[in-house]
Design a protein around this motif. Sequence first.
Motif, PDB file in Angstrom:
ATOM      1  N   ARG A   1       0.879  -1.240  -0.048  1.00  0.00           N
ATOM      2  CA  ARG A   1      -0.279   0.197  -0.002  1.00  0.00           C
ATOM      3  C   ARG A   1       1.074   1.081  -0.056  1.00  0.00           C
ATOM      4  O   ARG A   1       1.862   1.358  -0.107  1.00  0.00           O
TER       5      ARG A   1
ATOM      6  N   GLU B   1      -4.687   8.087   5.587  1.00  0.00           N
ATOM      7  CA  GLU B   1      -4.271   8.121   6.491  1.00  0.00           C
ATOM      8  C   GLU B   1      -4.311   9.991   6.952  1.00  0.00           C
ATOM      9  O   GLU B   1      -4.048  10.673   6.981  1.00  0.00           O
TER      10      GLU B   1
ATOM     11  N   TYR C   1      -1.778   6.698  14.035  1.00  0.00           N
ATOM     12  CA  TYR C   1      -1.519   6.552  13.351  1.00  0.00           C
ATOM     13  C   TYR C   1      -0.778   4.618  13.227  1.00  0.00           C
ATOM     14  O   TYR C   1      -0.748   4.093  12.934  1.00  0.00           O
TER      15      TYR C   1
ATOM     16  N   TYR D   1      10.381   5.414  10.445  1.00  0.00           N
ATOM     17  CA  TYR D   1       9.375   4.364  10.996  1.00  0.00           C
ATOM     18  C   TYR D   1       9.785   3.692  11.945  1.00  0.00           C
ATOM     19  O   TYR D   1       9.554   2.853  13.396  1.00  0.00           O
TER      20      TYR D   1
ATOM     21  N   ALA E   1       0.700   4.757   1.909  1.00  0.00           N
ATOM     22  CA  ALA E   1      -0.357   5.156   2.769  1.00  0.00           C
ATOM     23  C   ALA E   1      -0.335   6.506   2.881  1.00  0.00           C
ATOM     24  O   ALA E   1       0.499   7.410   4.148  1.00  0.00           O
ATOM     25  N   PRO E   2      -0.330   7.508   2.046  1.00  0.00           N
ATOM     26  CA  PRO E   2       0.118   9.243   2.306  1.00  0.00           C
ATOM     27  C   PRO E   2      -0.915  10.447   3.548  1.00  0.00           C
ATOM     28  O   PRO E   2      -2.439   9.147   3.568  1.00  0.00           O
ATOM     29  N   SER E   3      -0.764  10.553   4.296  1.00  0.00           N
ATOM     30  CA  SER E   3      -1.344  11.175   5.013  1.00  0.00           C
ATOM     31  C   SER E   3      -1.635  12.736   4.749  1.00  0.00           C
ATOM     32  O   SER E   3      -0.658  13.467   3.360  1.00  0.00           O
TER      33      SER E   3
ATOM     34  N   VAL F   1       6.438  -0.851   3.316  1.00  0.00           N
ATOM     35  CA  VAL F   1       7.268   0.093   2.527  1.00  0.00           C
ATOM     36  C   VAL F   1       7.153   1.151   2.923  1.00  0.00           C
ATOM     37  O   VAL F   1       6.613   2.049   2.459  1.00  0.00           O
ATOM     38  N   ARG F   2       8.144   1.460   4.039  1.00  0.00           N
ATOM     39  CA  ARG F   2       7.761   2.968   3.880  1.00  0.00           C
ATOM     40  C   ARG F   2       8.912   3.675   4.315  1.00  0.00           C
ATOM     41  O   ARG F   2      10.360   3.394   4.711  1.00  0.00           O
TER      42      ARG F   2
HETATM   43  N1  GLU Z   1       1.159   8.326   6.910  1.00  0.00           N
HETATM   44  C1  GLU Z   1       2.695   8.333   6.464  1.00  0.00           C
HETATM   45  C2  GLU Z   1       3.021   8.601   5.897  1.00  0.00           C
HETATM   46  O1  GLU Z   1       2.233   9.843   5.083  1.00  0.00           O
HETATM   47  C3  GLU Z   1       2.029   7.048   6.296  1.00  0.00           C
HETATM   48  C4  GLU Z   1       3.544   5.904   6.506  1.00  0.00           C
HETATM   49  C5  GLU Z   1       3.416   4.196   5.873  1.00  0.00           C
HETATM   50  O2  GLU Z   1       3.450   4.334   5.126  1.00  0.00           O
HETATM   51  O3  GLU Z   1       3.348   3.656   6.895  1.00  0.00           O
HETATM   52  O4  GLU Z   1       3.753   9.360   6.572  1.00  0.00           O
END
Ligand code: GLU
Length: 498
Positions: A12, A48, A195, A217, A14-16, A212-213
């Motif tokens: 995925r 997100e 988050y 994190y 998953a941007p904020s 994948v990020r």
């Molecule tokens: N919502 C997080 C961000 O924008 C994403 C981190 C993730 O991919 O888990 O940095």
Amino acid sequence: MSNSKNSHFVTRFAPSPTGYIHIGNVRSAIYPYLIAKQTNGTFILRIEDTDRERYVPGATDLIVETLKWLGLDWNEGIEVGGPNQPYFQSERRDIYHAYARKLIAAGRAYPDSTSSETINSYRQADSQKKIPYLYRNHRPDESAMQQTWEPGVPLRFKSEPKSYKWHDEVMGDLETGPEVCDDIILIKADGLPTYNFAHIVDDYEMHVTHIVRGVEYLSSMPNYLGIYEALGIEHPKFVSLPHVLATQGNKKLSKRDGAKSVIDYKNDGILPEAMLNYLACLGWNDGTEKELYTKEELLKSFSIDRIQNSGARFDEVKLLWQNGQWIRKIFDEQGVDALFARTLSKDVNYWPESAQNYPEDYLKKVLSIIYDRLKTLSDIREFTTYFFEDPRIDLEMLLNNKFLKKMSEKEQGDLLMMVSNKLQSIPEEDWQAENLQNALNELLEKSGKKPAELFSLIRIAISFAPFSPALHLTMAVLGKNTTISRLNSAHSAIVNDL
Ligand code: GLU
């Protein structure tokens, strides 16, 4: 290759929605896209948006526009739907609450309405004692804990201080001690999850196989691993991407360091293929010298085990070079019509305004002779104005030219007259590149000048531009009338200046 093509990977992005997607964070979309699609798996777009204070209206649209421009289509997520709807986290509150209740029932989460003033006093006290601040050291006694959780009260994880070992597909085997486990907040006072909690629930519910990020994190990993354990669920594989570094210095490329929005590069005339190619290869290579990859080639060659585990430097010069290569590739492989289509779209037009008055066929002729000098499509605007409007005569340009410096103005004028007369004798229907080349050769012979001298003079007289494509091609596109009239105008300007 570490990616097994037999299993369908689920990843995925998953941007904020807190702003635009910039060069520093877009690989978190590209790599999971490649990983999922190369196994015929599923690529999810999840928004997100649980941090309402950082929410920026319009940011989701920008995210969607950026992914579409790069050609990163998603199989599940906002706009397209899927089996795990909804894909905006703010609409998944009940799901997080259900998982939160499981943790409460297992004795692994507790409601906690300790005020921020009290929390600050804990911090200060620990700092005075010179011990690291951990909330769990101040956790209320069991007896003082609220027994039931009412929404509106923050919910905290009840951590267990222990060591963790885990494997990261890029960073290798990692290990931490108990000192980093803490009672982090799972659900905030507004009822929305953090988050830290939401992504764990969603990745599990959505059957994500690879997270994948960015590496930022990593430091929270022990807390995440604690939550997976407490929920009794298996965690996906972790793929942590090192930072993209700023062009200068040794720091992470961030908005503050001038990281532009990816979509701004579209306005600057970068092709999406080039952008995808450049970014995919920023911190990844397949071990060969190959530099140009189509999306299909990336899908074939990409592998997690060749992602570098150290930062990769953003180099705009290389991006521009690669874009130039892509412009040529499209022209050579798909023809002028395909490249021309890229130069005119409903939202960006890379041509000078004066080009509007000319037929498409003429624009295509211009493109055919200048495309191999372009680094970006917006160079078209700069390089082609003299094809659409008479240039401003600038005698300084003739005087300062390194090949013409030694030639007197009188000589320049006489030569231009000779050229004009010779070209005048070519019938309109013979005004073609090959015949023009022959005429230029004859003029060379007759004048006894060096090619650089004669051709610089003609080129400047008809374009007053710092450079132009080969002279015979430029004159063929400009046409007989325009060419002759510009030669004559330059001639009279020189003569009147004498
Ligand atoms: N919502 C997080 C961000 O924008 C994403 C981190 C993730 O991919 O888990 O940095």
